[in-house]
Design an enzyme around this catalytic site. Structure first.
Site, PDB file in Angstrom:
ATOM      1  N   CYS A 173     -29.038 -52.155 -34.999  1.00  0.00           N
ATOM      2  CA  CYS A 173     -30.422 -52.150 -35.717  1.00  0.00           C
ATOM      3  C   CYS A 173     -30.287 -51.416 -37.008  1.00  0.00           C
ATOM      4  O   CYS A 173     -29.705 -51.945 -38.019  1.00  0.00           O
ATOM      5  CB  CYS A 173     -31.514 -51.837 -34.881  1.00  0.00           C
ATOM      6  SG  CYS A 173     -33.130 -52.202 -35.509  1.00  0.00           S
ATOM      7  N   HIS A 176     -30.852 -55.075 -30.291  1.00  0.00           N
ATOM      8  CA  HIS A 176     -30.508 -53.881 -29.569  1.00  0.00           C
ATOM      9  C   HIS A 176     -29.998 -54.310 -28.394  1.00  0.00           C
ATOM     10  O   HIS A 176     -30.585 -54.294 -27.307  1.00  0.00           O
ATOM     11  CB  HIS A 176     -31.765 -53.274 -29.376  1.00  0.00           C
ATOM     12  CG  HIS A 176     -32.536 -52.370 -30.456  1.00  0.00           C
ATOM     13  ND1 HIS A 176     -32.152 -50.990 -30.599  1.00  0.00           N
ATOM     14  CD2 HIS A 176     -33.226 -52.815 -31.413  1.00  0.00           C
ATOM     15  CE1 HIS A 176     -32.858 -50.565 -31.863  1.00  0.00           C
ATOM     16  NE2 HIS A 176     -33.430 -51.591 -32.261  1.00  0.00           N
ATOM     17  N   GLU A 187     -28.132 -52.515 -26.439  1.00  0.00           N
ATOM     18  CA  GLU A 187     -28.207 -51.416 -25.385  1.00  0.00           C
ATOM     19  C   GLU A 187     -29.158 -51.482 -24.427  1.00  0.00           C
ATOM     20  O   GLU A 187     -29.086 -51.183 -23.054  1.00  0.00           O
ATOM     21  CB  GLU A 187     -28.467 -50.030 -25.988  1.00  0.00           C
ATOM     22  CG  GLU A 187     -29.706 -49.648 -26.666  1.00  0.00           C
ATOM     23  CD  GLU A 187     -30.176 -50.301 -27.978  1.00  0.00           C
ATOM     24  OE1 GLU A 187     -31.336 -50.176 -28.390  1.00  0.00           O
ATOM     25  OE2 GLU A 187     -29.280 -51.113 -28.454  1.00  0.00           O
TER      26      GLU A 187
END
Length: 247
Positions: free
Chosen positions: A110, A214, A216
């Site tokens: 990001c 994102h 994660e």
């Protein structure tokens, strides 16, 4: 061989006058651990400490957060530009450039993707809704663990190989800035339907990768393909660590 130790850059958060400090979303830590790394949160620090980071860690994740100060790509703040942290910008630019020189892998996520681009001489769209023609929603209203829009992936990229030769997929989206002009040596790996660049590769390198979404949080949500991105990054850190030990 011991697990690679990965530094994750942090932002600064002030909750109250008595509660403030360096912040990193827990999903970064969880995903790196799932991928076989030892994660460490890095506070924003002056230049000499960044050099010590580069010497001490096996790789780095440039995490999400606030906007990049537009002075670093020779622009004044647009009306809809958000808050920025100049100290963090400078520290992460130094971290990226030093890591590239030292051959330490970097994964930008990001804001981290945007930092990579600006550090290499590129520019940013300061506010997608007001600057992009017919923009889609890039600041999703559902859980960050879920994908919200589709991206297209170029077939001549490492990302394409990592995603089992898929030319499109759903990703999550939590940003209002994006890459405008690409930095030196970068090429587009993926893009959304409104033309926003969603991922980059560094040409002929393999040590620098960046995505606008994102992964994660999608990893924590159970998406195996996103975990594969972290495993690729962690394995690259392990290989470079081993190679350095053998020199």
């Amino acid at each position: 061989m011991s697990k690679p130790i990965i530094g994750i850059t942090s932002g600064f958060v002030k909750l109250t006058a008595f509660s403030k400090g360096d912040y990193c979303h827990r999903d970064y830590i969880t995903s790196l651990m799932k991928a076989g790394a030892v994660p460490v949160i890095l506070p924003i620090v002056p230049g000499p400490c960044v050099d010590q980071y580069i010497e001490s860690f096996d790789g780095f994740v440039l995490s999400g957060g606030c906007d990049v100060n537009p002075k670093f790509f020779d622009q004044d703040p647009a009306l809809n530009c958000g808050e920025f942290d100049t100290d963090r910008d400078e520290a992460e630019f130094q971290l990226l450039r030093g890591s590239m020189k030292a051959g330490k892998p970097v994964f930008g996520i990001c804001r981290g993707l945007q930092v990579i681009n600006v550090a290499l001489g590129g520019t940013l769209i300061q506010d997608i809704p007001s600057e992009v023609d017919h923009p889609i929603q890039h600041d999703q209203k559902v859980s960050r663990k879920q994908g919200s829009h589709r991206i297209s992936i170029h077939s001549d990229t490492e990302l394409y190989k990592l995603l089992s030769s898929q030319d499109s997929m759903m990703v999550n989206s939590l940003h209002h800035q994006s890459i405008d002009r690409l930095g030196d040596g970068l090429h587009t790996a993926a893009y959304s339907s409104d033309g926003v660049i969603e991922a980059v590769d560094l040409v002929d390198d393999g040590l620098v990768m960046g995505v606008q979404w994102h992964p994660e949080s999608m990893t924590v949500g159970g998406d195996q393909r996103m975990l594969d991105l972290f495993k690729f990054f962690v394995n690259t850190c392990s290989r470079k660590k081993q190679a350095n030990l053998e020199v």
